[in-house]
Design a protein around this motif. Structure first.
Motif, PDB file in Angstrom:
ATOM      1  N   THR A  68      -7.254  33.775  -9.487  1.00 29.92           N
ATOM      2  CA  THR A  68      -6.027  34.353  -8.923  1.00 29.92           C
ATOM      3  C   THR A  68      -5.417  35.423  -9.830  1.00 29.92           C
ATOM      4  OG1 THR A  68      -4.699  32.641  -9.995  1.00 29.92           O
ATOM      5  CG2 THR A  68      -5.447  32.185  -7.748  1.00 29.92           C
ATOM      6  N   ASP A 127       0.258  31.353  -8.992  1.00 29.07           N
ATOM      7  CA  ASP A 127      -0.753  31.033  -7.985  1.00 29.07           C
ATOM      8  C   ASP A 127      -1.749  30.007  -8.522  1.00 29.07           C
ATOM      9  OD1 ASP A 127       0.459  32.808  -6.332  1.00 29.07           O
ATOM     10  OD2 ASP A 127      -1.065  34.388  -6.509  1.00 29.07           O
ATOM     11  N   PHE A 160      -8.940  27.400  -2.327  1.00 27.51           N
ATOM     12  CA  PHE A 160      -8.739  28.818  -2.645  1.00 27.51           C
ATOM     13  C   PHE A 160      -9.188  29.693  -1.470  1.00 27.51           C
ATOM     14  CE2 PHE A 160     -10.871  32.608  -4.684  1.00 27.51           C
ATOM     15  CZ  PHE A 160      -9.708  33.292  -5.014  1.00 27.51           C
ATOM     16  N   TYR A 187      -8.605  40.537  -6.074  1.00 27.23           N
ATOM     17  CA  TYR A 187      -7.558  40.936  -7.026  1.00 27.23           C
ATOM     18  C   TYR A 187      -6.800  42.170  -6.572  1.00 27.23           C
ATOM     19  CZ  TYR A 187     -10.485  37.893  -9.829  1.00 27.23           C
ATOM     20  OH  TYR A 187     -11.217  36.844 -10.290  1.00 27.23           O
ATOM     21  N   HIS A 231     -14.127  38.245  -3.650  1.00 27.26           N
ATOM     22  CA  HIS A 231     -13.726  37.044  -4.385  1.00 27.26           C
ATOM     23  C   HIS A 231     -14.909  36.139  -4.687  1.00 27.26           C
ATOM     24  CE1 HIS A 231     -13.813  34.006  -1.195  1.00 27.26           C
ATOM     25  NE2 HIS A 231     -13.353  34.930  -0.380  1.00 27.26           N
TER      26      HIS A 231
END
Ligand code: ZN
Lengths: 207, 226
Positions: free
Chosen positions: A53, A58, A95, A109, A151
């Protein structure tokens, strides 16, 4: 059957969590409590969550969510030989769900604040102004590259390079084949190496 | 500079730290693709380490465990309410009718009522092992046991903390808890033990008195291998 056991306390909101260090023998405690099992995992899990994260709040939320998910699964946790990868796998699903819920694009990000990451880079840059400028430049290039990772690639890179998980373990955590992990690693590294040239005169050292 | 020297210089490093690359290394890299690739890999790996080198926020563990245990207690109080409304009181009594909490040294004196009073004497200002036996008619895989001590009692190493709660599995038959208790005054105090299993809950109470001379009935804390 007797077994040495240390109580885990249910922490109050005011006092910080701690363990009773008394060696107490409780004949019926064949199993560890949730607190005993989970407490030592919190900091390492926070680090992993932070990698995913790149934001402290977070990351804490993610570990908290994980704790709420597994708090009722003490028996299962007692039976698991390697608890960390099991927890990381559940956390990874949370997540991914979170990303889907927010309808965020595959960029992990995109909301990354450069300065947050830059803080972590200036560990040992010394006072040489040229070096500082060069680190800053290299850091910003790397951050720009990081933002281009999907991610899945980012998670794979961090699990492999920093956390030291094997391809097999990562495949299990991400519920994909080892081949997919390999190609995520390969593509992730390639993106991270973009524009890295020797002009920076710097090295960022791994362990 | 050769490749070996180049590699050796890169190896001297701390986790996630940032170092200058020497001029010699830079010059070597311009001519050596292998070392350049090696350096790039090194830089990426170092960057990933540096990015991860964040300190966990203060109180992280306490916050996370507190919320998790709050969820557990909310769940159990909710289900207890449901059980009560559904008229499951009888089931509760059946389940616990032979779960007794007794003084280990008087095993023939079970406290068979919902609220049982057993008196125990322990020496003052000395940590003693207080054995508590719970007899269960069947194996209970998940019970929550809570112990509450009155103000003149404390558990060793707890600095005045007098409330404990933990999850346990009960075997069929006798289950022993050894509590390392410190009695501060002659008057002594109450120890309240609550055992919760699923929808059901049972509370036991006993009195611990302070005794000036040490009793034969208690074991020194040093003897932790009872
Ligand atoms: Zn070379």
């Amino acid at each position: 059957m007797k077994r040495a056991f240390s109580f885990a306390l249910t922490p109050s909101p005011i006092t910080s969590h701690f363990y009773l260090s008394v060696s107490t023998i409780i004949s019926f405690m064949h199993k560890k409590t949730f607190e005993e099992l989970f407490a030592p995992q919190i900091k390492p899990l926070f680090k992993v969550a932070y990698q995913w994260t790149l934001n402290s709040q977070d990351a804490e939320d993610l570990v908290q969510e994980l704790a709420l998910r597994v708090v009722d699964r003490v028996d299962e946790m007692n039976a698991i030989e390697k608890l960390r990868p099991w927890l990381v796998k559940i956390m990874y699903r949370l997540f991914v769900d979170e990303i889907r819920k927010k309808n965020a694009r595959p960029l992990a990000y995109e909301h990354l604040v450069d300065e947050e990451v830059m803080k972590n880079l200036f560990v040992d840059s010394g006072s040489d102004p040229e070096a500082i400028v060069a680190i800053d430049q290299l850091g910003r290039e790397l951050i720009a590259n990081l933002k281009q990772l999907e991610h899945e690639q980012a998670v794979t890179l961090f699990l492999f390079e920093v956390e030291g998980y094997s391809l097999k373990e990562i495949a299990d955590i991400q519920s994909v084949s080892e081949g997919t992990v390999k190609s995520r690693l390969h593509r992730g590294r390639k993106i991270m190496k973009k524009q890295l040239d020797t002009g920076t005169l710097l090295s960022l050292d791994p362990c | 500079m050769n490749c070996t020297e180049f590699h050796q210089q890169l190896e001297f490093c701390e986790k996630g730290s940032v170092n200058s690359l020497s001029k010699a290394q830079a010059e070597h890299m311009r001519e050596c693709e292998l070392c350049e690739a090696y350096w790039q890999k090194h830089v990426v790996c170092g960057f990933l380490h540096a990015v991860s080198s964040v300190d966990a926020p203060a109180g992280l563990e306490a916050r996370i465990l507190a919320k998790a245990s709050q969820k557990v207690s909310e769940n159990s109080s909710q289900s207890r309410k449901v059980s009560w409304l559904a008229g499951a009181v009888a089931a509760s009594l059946v389940l616990f009718s032979s779960v007794w909490l007794i003084d280990l040294f008087r095993p023939e004196s079970p406290a068979s009522e919902q609220m049982a009073q057993v008196k125990v004497s322990l020496p003052i200002n000395q940590v003693s092992i207080l054995p508590v036996m719970i007899e269960s008619p069947s194996a209970l895989p998940q019970v929550t046991i809570s112990v509450n001590l009155g103000p003149s009692l404390s558990i060793e190493h707890y600095n005045g903390l007098r409330k404990l709660s933990w999850q346990a599995a009960l075997n069929e038959g006798a289950n022993i808890i050894n509590l390392p208790v410190l009695v501060a005054s002659e008057k002594g105090d109450k120890v309240i033990v609550t055992v919760e299993s699923g929808d059901e809950m049972k509370t036991y109470e006993f009195l611990v008195e302070g005794q000036k001379n040490s009793s034969k009935n208690v074991n020194s804390i040093n003897d932790s291998t009872i």
